[in-house]
Write an enzyme that holds these catalytic residues in place. Structure first.
Site, PDB file in Angstrom:
ATOM      1  N   ASP A  67    -100.031  52.479  34.088  1.00 46.42           N
ATOM      2  CA  ASP A  67     -99.342  52.575  35.385  1.00 46.42           C
ATOM      3  C   ASP A  67     -98.214  53.592  35.365  1.00 46.42           C
ATOM      4  O   ASP A  67     -97.823  54.094  34.305  1.00 46.42           O
ATOM      5  CB  ASP A  67     -98.818  51.187  35.805  1.00 46.42           C
ATOM      6  N   ASP A 136     -94.735  36.686  35.994  1.00 47.15           N
ATOM      7  CA  ASP A 136     -95.562  36.099  37.056  1.00 47.15           C
ATOM      8  C   ASP A 136     -97.054  36.272  36.778  1.00 47.15           C
ATOM      9  O   ASP A 136     -97.885  36.058  37.658  1.00 47.15           O
ATOM     10  CB  ASP A 136     -95.206  36.742  38.407  1.00 47.15           C
ATOM     11  N   HIS A 138     -98.538  39.178  35.934  1.00 48.03           N
ATOM     12  CA  HIS A 138     -99.129  40.481  36.260  1.00 48.03           C
ATOM     13  C   HIS A 138     -99.517  41.246  34.997  1.00 48.03           C
ATOM     14  O   HIS A 138     -98.895  41.097  33.944  1.00 48.03           O
ATOM     15  CB  HIS A 138     -98.231  41.317  37.184  1.00 48.03           C
ATOM     16  N   GLU A 143     -99.848  42.699  40.651  1.00 49.82           N
ATOM     17  CA  GLU A 143     -99.029  41.525  40.938  1.00 49.82           C
ATOM     18  C   GLU A 143     -99.911  40.387  41.452  1.00 49.82           C
ATOM     19  O   GLU A 143    -101.063  40.618  41.844  1.00 49.82           O
ATOM     20  CB  GLU A 143     -97.990  41.893  42.010  1.00 49.82           C
TER      21      GLU A 143
END
Ligand code: GLP
Length: 260
Positions: A67, A136, A138, A143
C-alpha cells in the site's frame, strides 16, 4: 493455518527472516509481497544482517508493497516508498527496477491500480506475502467492510487507523485520508502468506481473525481460506486465542524440516 507463538517479537522476527531467506535461497527470483509498519522492522533488520554477513542475495528478487498513501511523493518521509528505502531497500542489493509500490501520485488512479495488478501477474504472482494486522483486523489498508474479493484500489482509512499511524506525520492532520492498497483478493492470490502480530493491542484482532467467523468486518479472517497461511505471534498478541495449548502442542511436535 500454522500458528506459531514465540516468547518475543524478536524471536518471531528471526524465524520469519529465516523463512524468507530460505525462500530466496531456494528461488533466487522470488516475488515478495512486503509490508510496512512497526511489525516487520526487526524482520527487515535481520534480512539486512543476512545480506551483509551471509551473502543473502536480493539481486533477482522482485518486490510488491501492499500500500501507499495517496498524494505523498516517494520522497515524503512518511511515504511507504521512503519507509521501505530506509528500512530495507537501501541496505540490500535489490534492483530498483524490481521494486514496486502503488503510485500515490497517480493522476488516473483506477488505471494505476489496474497496472499494479497487471505487474504482479507479469512477475508471475507473489510467492510470499508478508502481512501485519491492524487493531481492527485490517490487512494492507483493507479496512473492515472491505470486499473480501477486492483488488488493488483506493480506500479511505478509518479514524482509528489514522490515529494508529499518525506517529509518522508531523501533525495528525497531515496524514492523507486516502490510500492505495492491494485488495484482499490480491493478497489471497499470493502462494503463501506470513502474518506477524506483536503486542496486546493486536490480541482482539488476532483472536477474531484466527478463531472467529470469516467476515469482512475483520478482513484478516479470510486468510482462514488460504491454503498456506502462517501466523507468527508473540505471547501478548496470542493471549486471547482459546486453543493456545493446542497450537503450541502442534508446533512443538513438528519435525524440524516442517517448522518455519
Ligand atoms: C498500516 C499498514 C498495515 C500494517 C498496519 C499495522 O495500517 N497499512 O500494512 O499491518 O499498519 O501497523 P503496525 O505494524 O505499526 O502495528
Amino acid at each position: 493455518m500454522e500458528i506459531i507463538i514465540q516468547p518475543t517479537p524478536e524471536a518471531a522476527s528471526l524465524l520469519a527472516a529465516r523463512h524468507l531467506a530460505q525462500l530466496i535461497r531456494e528461488k533466487p527470483n522470488a516475488v515478495l509481497g512486503l509490508a510496512t509498519g512497526h511489525t516487520p522492522l526487526a524482520l527487515y533488520r535481520e534480512l539486512i544482517r543476512l545480506h551483509r554477513e551471509d551473502g543473502l542475495d536480493f539481486s533477482r528478487v522482485t518486490t510488491f508493497n501492499l500500500d501507499e498513501y495517496v498524494g505523498l511523493p516517494p520522497a515524503h518521509p512518511a511515504s511507504y516508498h521512503a519507509f521501505m528505502q530506509e528500512h530495507l531497500f537501501a541496505h540490500v542489493n535489490v534492483s530498483p527496477s524490481r521494486i514496486h509500490l502503488p503510485d500515490g501520485l497517480a493522476t488516473d488512479i483506477p488505471a494505476s491500480c489496474r497496472a499494479y495488478e497487471e505487474a504482479i501477474r507479469a512477475a508471475g504472482g507473489i510467492d510470499l506475502q508478508l502481512l501485519g494486522i491492524g487493531g481492527d483486523g485490517h490487512i494492507g489498508f483493507n479496512e473492515p467492510s472491505s470486499s473480501l474479493a477486492s483488488r488493488t484500489r483506493i480506500k479511505t482509512i478509518t479514524e482509528r487507523t489514522r490515529r494508529d499511524n499518525a506517529y509518522a506525520f508531523a501533525t495528525p492532520d497531515a496524514m492523507p485520508h486516502h490510500v492505495l492498497t492491494m485488495g484482499v483478493g490480491t493478497i489471497m492470490d499470493a502462494r503463501q502468506v506470513l502474518l506477524l502480530a506483536f503486542g496486546a493491542k493486536k490480541a482482539d484482532a488476532i483472536a477474531a481473525a484466527l478463531e472467529g467467523p470469516i467476515t469482512a468486518m475483520n478482513p484478516a479472517s479470510i486468510l482462514q481460506m488460504h491454503p498456506v497461511a502462517k501466523y507468527l505471534l508473540d505471547e501478548p498478541a496470542a493471549a486471547k486465542l482459546t486453543r493456545l495449548d493446542y497450537y503450541r502442542w502442534v508446533y512443538d511436535g513438528k519435525p524440524d524440516w516442517q517448522k518455519v
